[in-house]
Design a protein around this motif. Structure first.
Motif, mmCIF file in Angstrom:
data_model
loop_
_atom_site.group_PDB
_atom_site.id
_atom_site.type_symbol
_atom_site.label_atom_id
_atom_site.label_comp_id
_atom_site.label_asym_id
_atom_site.label_seq_id
_atom_site.Cartn_x
_atom_site.Cartn_y
_atom_site.Cartn_z
ATOM 1 N N HIS A 32 16.670 112.084 126.274
ATOM 2 C CA HIS A 32 16.992 110.654 126.268
ATOM 3 C C HIS A 32 18.472 110.471 125.940
ATOM 4 C CE1 HIS A 32 12.590 110.265 124.829
ATOM 5 N NE2 HIS A 32 12.672 110.404 126.129
ATOM 6 N N GLN A 75 13.136 116.298 132.997
ATOM 7 C CA GLN A 75 12.397 115.608 131.921
ATOM 8 C C GLN A 75 11.012 115.220 132.397
ATOM 9 O OE1 GLN A 75 12.562 111.549 131.582
ATOM 10 N NE2 GLN A 75 13.001 111.446 129.382
ATOM 11 N N ARG A 76 10.949 114.660 133.606
ATOM 12 C CA ARG A 76 9.655 114.196 134.125
ATOM 13 C C ARG A 76 8.674 115.361 134.294
ATOM 14 N NH1 ARG A 76 12.554 110.249 136.645
ATOM 15 N NH2 ARG A 76 13.215 111.627 138.331
ATOM 16 N N PHE A 119 5.442 108.286 120.301
ATOM 17 C CA PHE A 119 6.305 107.524 119.398
ATOM 18 C C PHE A 119 5.556 107.159 118.116
ATOM 19 C CE2 PHE A 119 7.325 106.589 123.800
ATOM 20 C CZ PHE A 119 8.682 106.863 123.855
ATOM 21 N N HIS A 173 4.471 102.264 120.974
ATOM 22 C CA HIS A 173 5.214 101.793 122.138
ATOM 23 C C HIS A 173 4.377 101.718 123.403
ATOM 24 C CE1 HIS A 173 8.991 101.128 120.301
ATOM 25 N NE2 HIS A 173 9.327 102.387 120.112
ATOM 26 N N TYR A 206 5.765 106.930 137.713
ATOM 27 C CA TYR A 206 7.172 107.343 137.743
ATOM 28 C C TYR A 206 7.339 108.769 138.264
ATOM 29 C CZ TYR A 206 8.259 103.111 135.156
ATOM 30 O OH TYR A 206 8.410 101.803 134.788
ATOM 31 N N ARG A 207 6.250 109.461 138.400
ATOM 32 C CA ARG A 207 6.319 110.825 138.970
ATOM 33 C C ARG A 207 5.859 110.826 140.428
ATOM 34 N NH1 ARG A 207 6.213 110.843 133.784
ATOM 35 N NH2 ARG A 207 7.108 112.537 132.555
ATOM 36 N N SER A 229 12.973 97.535 124.109
ATOM 37 C CA SER A 229 12.121 98.588 123.585
ATOM 38 C C SER A 229 11.175 99.107 124.674
ATOM 39 C CB SER A 229 11.329 97.996 122.412
ATOM 40 O OG SER A 229 10.475 98.943 121.916
ATOM 41 N N GLU A 230 10.538 98.178 125.398
ATOM 42 C CA GLU A 230 9.620 98.579 126.463
ATOM 43 C C GLU A 230 10.352 99.373 127.542
ATOM 44 O OE1 GLU A 230 7.727 95.356 128.704
ATOM 45 O OE2 GLU A 230 7.789 96.746 130.385
ATOM 46 N N VAL A 284 10.896 102.814 126.382
ATOM 47 C CA VAL A 284 9.655 103.584 126.491
ATOM 48 C C VAL A 284 9.452 104.053 127.917
ATOM 49 C CG1 VAL A 284 7.140 103.439 126.359
ATOM 50 C CG2 VAL A 284 8.556 102.425 124.566
ATOM 51 N N ARG A 285 9.685 103.144 128.848
ATOM 52 C CA ARG A 285 9.489 103.508 130.249
ATOM 53 C C ARG A 285 10.416 104.665 130.634
ATOM 54 N NH1 ARG A 285 6.543 100.013 133.607
ATOM 55 N NH2 ARG A 285 5.840 98.108 132.588
ATOM 56 N N LEU A 286 11.667 104.588 130.134
ATOM 57 C CA LEU A 286 12.586 105.697 130.424
ATOM 58 C C LEU A 286 12.063 106.992 129.815
ATOM 59 C CD1 LEU A 286 16.151 104.150 129.969
ATOM 60 C CD2 LEU A 286 15.200 105.120 132.056
ATOM 61 N N ALA A 287 11.561 106.864 128.571
ATOM 62 C CA ALA A 287 11.034 108.054 127.903
ATOM 63 C C ALA A 287 9.820 108.608 128.645
ATOM 64 C CB ALA A 287 10.657 107.706 126.465
ATOM 65 N N LEU A 288 9.109 107.739 129.339
ATOM 66 C CA LEU A 288 7.924 108.179 130.078
ATOM 67 C C LEU A 288 8.261 108.657 131.487
ATOM 68 C CD1 LEU A 288 5.375 105.412 129.020
ATOM 69 C CD2 LEU A 288 5.536 107.756 128.185
ATOM 70 N N GLY A 289 9.564 108.665 131.797
ATOM 71 C CA GLY A 289 9.954 109.243 133.071
ATOM 72 C C GLY A 289 10.542 108.271 134.074
ATOM 73 N N ALA A 290 10.703 107.005 133.672
ATOM 74 C CA ALA A 290 11.272 106.056 134.630
ATOM 75 C C ALA A 290 12.728 106.405 134.916
ATOM 76 C CB ALA A 290 11.183 104.641 134.075
ATOM 77 N N ARG A 291 13.150 106.191 136.165
ATOM 78 C CA ARG A 291 14.561 106.340 136.504
ATOM 79 C C ARG A 291 15.215 104.966 136.336
ATOM 80 N NH1 ARG A 291 11.148 108.182 140.343
ATOM 81 N NH2 ARG A 291 11.154 110.391 140.856
ATOM 82 N N ASP A 314 14.004 102.649 138.805
ATOM 83 C CA ASP A 314 12.664 102.085 138.556
ATOM 84 C C ASP A 314 12.773 100.811 137.722
ATOM 85 O OD1 ASP A 314 11.175 104.092 139.871
ATOM 86 O OD2 ASP A 314 11.453 105.433 138.165
ATOM 87 N N LEU A 315 13.656 100.855 136.709
ATOM 88 C CA LEU A 315 13.798 99.681 135.839
ATOM 89 C C LEU A 315 14.484 98.545 136.591
ATOM 90 C CD1 LEU A 315 14.711 101.264 132.392
ATOM 91 C CD2 LEU A 315 12.490 100.866 133.448
ATOM 92 N N PRO A 370 18.211 104.708 126.170
ATOM 93 C CA PRO A 370 16.843 104.760 125.630
ATOM 94 C C PRO A 370 16.793 105.006 124.124
ATOM 95 C CG PRO A 370 17.321 106.697 126.972
ATOM 96 C CD PRO A 370 18.458 105.767 127.150
ATOM 97 N N LEU A 416 14.951 102.374 121.886
ATOM 98 C CA LEU A 416 13.754 102.762 121.133
ATOM 99 C C LEU A 416 13.959 102.599 119.634
ATOM 100 C CD1 LEU A 416 12.793 105.935 123.166
ATOM 101 C CD2 LEU A 416 11.424 103.865 122.912
#
Lengths: 223, 800
Positions: free
Chosen positions: A56, A83-84, A91, A95, A112-113, B704-705, B708-715, B718-719, B791, B795
């Motif tokens: 991140h 990362q993906r 968290f 979250h 997202y994948r 924050s959301e 999270v989306r970035l942490a979950l793999g969003a590019r 995507d955002l 992120p 976060l």
């Protein structure tokens, strides 16, 4: 086999004329299948290290290789791809996305994948079943208890089948029974072969893992 | 409380400043349109009991004549016999030109009115008196009443003018009264004569439709009842002259409606549209207050926990919205003053009372009331969120509050986009309508042609023949002048009046029944050279020449539609037509040419044109047309020099290029289109700002959301798509709602549209696409911000 290796990993941020050092020369090796806990007082750099490992944060110095790939040499896009493919994140404050149901929250990482819709539905259904939360699939986060929310958080982290789970104080907001439940779940995942790196203040939680890395003032200190 | 509100607003001034400017824009538009609509259509006319006044006119549906003036016979009969009327009066159907010598000759628009005309209206003079019965006697002293406009422009508002004599076309007339500025009746007339001494009551003129009637109904009588009685009375005239009165129907229309014509619905529509712009601005400002309320929710929750009542918090909100709304009203008021001045300058003079529009106490009251309503709406909407928490913990949870408010804000943005679409649709229709009108082929060249009136004062020439010779000489000299490629003279120039010389006629071979259905043709008496000068194309045959004189066989040129109406072809050279009915003893005229159709009586009025050579016509030319090789304006000096050299008594008046003649006719639709286009542009801009503000706020509060989306793999992409998709979804829903609403609301525009259907799918599709595009444009900056989110910070801190 080594999954994560950092060498002289350093992170600082400017303040006034000088800089604040958050991490200093962190050398860390984590093998595949390990379950390690990063501990230390507040401000020691635990979460900073976890976010760098989770990619991140891209502003650091030193070397970090993940699964044999040197992260610092990657473009932003390649780093995001890595990362993906590799990381799942849990968290402290769950979250979950408030206006998505449990099932939709689980769907987010798969989306997202670029996993096809039909496949996503099948994976989400399996995961709901595996975590025994099928009955909650249409509920929104605000309708769940803290423990249930974190359960969904963990489910969401593993749903894309990552090589490593990075958990930032995953039980920090839970009472002891719920915390135990989550830690049992981590142990179960670890036994299934998942690498887990958790940040925790709790010695009890740390005991679930095999090794403890202690940080103090940005330095790795002997256990 | 107000002082505290100002202090609170100034602590974070950016949002209140945007809200203020947004509202100021909305208020400026609605205040200016309110002022214009009030003074033009809502303010009572200076008439007594105006609801009992009606205009009286006729139509003949079976001959496709939609509007016909009254005849003298009708006026006299109705006035004498109608029991439902208190009285009836008439004026000339059209203003005519007079020349007053003060001492230099000045052409003024004039009219005649009957003895009870002003008394029937209940009008009062500004100075002096209006006409009385004594003025209308045959040997009465010659008197005139003048308009306020003429009094101020030509007589310097001289208070001693009453009782003094003015030279009108060589005769002395005593000025007995000055009309007040708000009394413009007969419309556009500056010099008003009593009718009776000049009244053509000769038998041969009794059945000419030359009068516009007004009537005052007796108390309690309805328009329908009076109309029915008048029709019964007027029907008796059919027995006197069956051909003149067959199928004629009388209409009584409220006088105010008749005077205002299409201006009333146009102005009211524009005012309502301006309120829609204000509504958008209000929702925009309300969004900003909602966002502020959420941002400050923690503070308010704590104050609530410390004992502040809900009412106290509401009062604080109201104080803040009031401060913003009142500031906006002050700025809006200043802007509105400029807008009113601008509108008065660009509005066509055909809009009644436009010169009387001014900002006054009512405008202040409207601005105050509007700002109060705006403040209340903003406070009410903002309060929907304030105090919406059930516990202190929930109250201080900004993310939770933001989540709850997002839907409300998106709804507000959607409403703005919906209303913007309605305005865009209206503007698009009016612009397309204006374009259709502007594209109308008027039948003559709009370039390099200058026209002017040469109003011949009464008594200037011995007879019509001498007057014709004068025009012939003018035309001849003009043709010989450098820079002039063609010149001619005409009885009437195109687009001058909505009335003209109607020509009842019979085409050779027509039966009486067929003849009875002939529309009245538009008669134009012209000199040779007129059609060339105007650029009217000759389709068949020849133009008039000097040989078409009094001794030659009677000739005529007809318009294309005339030929097609009677023979279904334009190959009609040699066909014959005569004036009057089948059995009329008028001589036959032979068609020698077919010309293109010309819109003489209005851009949208189609008539059948016939041209007579001026030397074979009882009607004398009044206008000249000059085609030039260079700028037509340069020919004005030539024209003045030529006229002066021939007869210095004849003024050159109403000088217009043919382009200007057309421009004057498209001025009103162009103004409507411009005003609506401005509204639409402002509403679109406000909607973009609204979408931007809502999404920017949403992105900030969803940091924050997004983290999270970035942490979950969003590019990042995507955002970006996530935010743009939100705007897109809102815009699509708003477009659907807007299209439905536009289909409903644009019904009021139907009367102003020409050449475009209000339900045309292409127009709606284009404006819907524009709205979606605007929403996406408004979302770009917040979306880019979302895509570049850090992120870790998001976060950790829940902010960008």
């Amino acid at each position: 086999m080594t999954l994560i290796r950092t060498e002289k990993l350093t992170k600082s941020i400017p303040q006034g004329a000088g800089r604040i050092w958050l991490l200093r020369d962190v050398n860390l090796t984590i093998d595949e299948g390990e379950f390690i806990s990063i501990m230390g007082p507040s401000g020691a750099g635990k979460s900073t290290l976890l976010h760098i490992l989770g990619m991140h944060d891209a502003e650091w110095e030193g070397s970090y290789s993940l699964g044999g790939t040197r992260v610092e040499s990657l473009s932003a896009k390649a780093r995001a791809d890595l990362q993906r493919r590799t990381i799942g994140f849990v968290f402290q404050s769950y979250h979950l996305i408030d206006d998505l149901t449990v099932a939709e929250n689980l769907d987010v990482p798969l989306r997202y994948r670029d996993v096809p819709k039909r496949e996503r539905e099948s994976i989400v259904a399996d995961t709901l079943d595996r975590f025994r939360i099928v009955g909650k699939k249409d509920l929104y986060p605000s309708q769940l208890s803290g423990g249930q929310q974190q359960l969904v958080g963990v489910a969401r982290a593993i749903i894309s089948n990552p090589k490593v789970i990075l958990a930032d104080e995953p039980t920090g907001n839970l009472h002891s029974d719920q915390a135990r439940e989550i830690m049992d779940l981590f142990r179960e995942l670890h036994r299934g072969g998942t690498t887990i790196v958790q940040v925790t203040h709790s010695e009890e939680n740390a005991a679930y893992g095999g090794r403890v890395v202690r940080l103090h003032d940005g330095w790795v200190v002997p256990a | 409380m107000i002082a505290r509100a100002i202090k609170t607003l100034l602590r974070q001034p950016a949002a209140p400043v945007v809200a203020t400017l947004t509202l100021a824009l909305g208020l400026a538009i609605s205040i200016s349109l309110f002022t214009v609509a009030r003074d033009v259509v809502l303010r009572p006319f200076p008439f007594r009991d105006q609801e009992r006044l009606a205009a009286v006119w006729s139509d003949i549906p079976e001959r496709s004549i939609p509007h016909l003036e009254l005849t003298v016979a009708e006026y006299e009969l109705i006035r004498a016999e109608a029991k439902s009327l208190e009285d009836m009066a008439v004026q000339s159907a059209a203003n005519f030109n007079s020349v007053i010598n003060i001492p230099e000759p000045v052409q003024v628009r004039s009219n005649f009115v009957t003895r009870t005309f002003y008394g029937l209206l209940g009008a009062r003079p500004l100075r002096g008196r209006l006409f009385g019965p004594a003025d209308h006697k045959a040997n009465a002293p010659q008197v005139i009443v003048i308009s306020h406009r003429l009094w101020t422009s030509s007589f310097g508002a001289n208070p001693k003018l009453i009782g003094s004599a003015v030279d009108v076309e060589g005769q002395k007339f005593t000025v007995v009264g000055i009309l007040p500025p708000e009394l413009n009746v007969p419309a556009g007339a500056d010099l008003i004569f009593p009718m009776e001494p000049f009244f053509g009551s000769a038998p041969e003129h009794k059945h000419n439709s030359v009068l516009e009637g007004i009537a005052r109904l007796k108390p309690g009588v309805t328009l329908a009842a009076a109309q029915s009685e008048i029709n019964t009375i007027a029907a008796r005239l059919e027995s006197v002259d069956r051909d003149a009165y067959r199928g004629v129907r009388k209409h009584l229309v409220p006088l105010v409606t008749e005077i205002l014509g299409t201006t009333r619905p146009a102005m009211i529509t524009l005012f309502v549209m301006s309120l829609l712009v204000l509504a958008i601005a209000t929702f925009n400002a309300a969004s900003i207050f909602v966002a502020r309320a959420v941002t400050r929710q923690r503070d308010l929750a704590i104050r609530s926990a410390l004992g502040a009542t809900r009412g106290a918090l509401l009062r604080e909100t109201l104080a803040e919205t009031l401060v913003v709304a009142v500031t906006a009203a002050i700025i809006g008021f200043v802007l509105a003053q400029s807008a009113v001045i601008l509108l008065k300058q660009i509005a066509p003079s055909t809009i009644p009372r436009i010169d009387l529009v001014k900002i006054d106490a009512t405008t202040y009251a409207f601005a105050a009331a509007a700002s109060l309503v705006v403040a209340l709406i903003c406070a009410a909407v903002a309060s929907l969120r304030r105090g919406g928490w059930t516990s202190l913990r929930e109250g201080i949870d900004r993310a939770h509050a933001a989540q709850r408010s997002r839907r409300l804000l998106l709804l507000l943005a959607g409403v703005q986009l919906t209303v913007a679409l309605v305005l865009l649709a209206a503007a698009a229709l009016m612009i397309r309508s204006f374009a259709s009108i502007a594209r109308i082929d008027a039948g003559f060249s709009r370039e390099r042609v200058l026209t002017a009136q040469l109003p011949v004062p009464g008594g200037a020439f011995r007879d019509a023949a001498e007057q014709k010779r004068f025009f012939a000489t003018v035309v001849e000299r003009l043709r010989a002048s450098p820079g002039v490629t063609a010149a001619g003279a005409t009885l009437i120039r195109p687009l001058e009046l909505e009335v003209g010389w109607d020509w009842a006629h019979t085409a050779e071979g027509q039966t009486a029944d067929a003849q009875a259905k002939n529309p009245l043709a538009n008669l134009v008496s012209i000199t040779p050279g007129y059609l060339e000068a105007m650029g009217v194309p000759l389709l068949r045959g020849r133009r008039f020449n000097e040989h078409d004189d009094e001794k030659a066989p009677l000739a005529m040129i007809v318009g294309r539609s005339f030929a097609l109406r009677h023979w279904g072809t334009i190959d009609v050279i040699g066909k014959r037509v005569k004036a009057g009915k089948v059995d009329s003893d008028k001589p036959w005229r032979t068609i020698v040419g077919v010309a293109g159709d010309v819109r003489y009586r209005g851009l949208m009025t189609e008539k059948l044109d016939v041209y007579h050579p001026y030397r074979q016509s009882g009607w004398v030319p009044q206008y000249v047309a000059i085609r030039t090789s260079g700028s037509p304006h340069a020919a004005e000096a030539t024209l003045r020099a030529v006229v002066k050299s021939i007869d210095p008594r004849i003024p050159v008046a109403e000088v217009r290029t043919t382009g200007e003649l057309v421009d004057a006719k498209v001025a009103q639709p162009r103004l409507n289109a411009w005003i609506l286009a401005t509204f639409a542009a402002v509403s679109l801009l406000l909607s973009i700002i609204g979408v931007y503000a809502v999404l920017n706020y949403a992105v900030r509060n969803r940091a924050s959301e997004l983290g999270v989306r970035l942490a979950l793999g969003a590019r990042g992409g995507d955002l970006l798509r996530l935010v743009v998709r939100e705007a897109f979804t809102v815009a699509v829903v708003a477009s659907l709602a807007g299209c439905a609403l536009a289909l409903l609301l644009t019904r009021v525009l139907a009367g102003f549209l020409y050449g475009v259907s209000r339900t045309e799918p292409l127009t709606l599709a284009i404006v819907a696409a524009l709205v979606v595009l605007a929403a996406v444009a408004g979302s770009v900056v917040p979306a880019l911000r979302a895509s570049r989110i850090d992120p870790v910070v998001a976060l950790r801190d829940g902010t960008l």
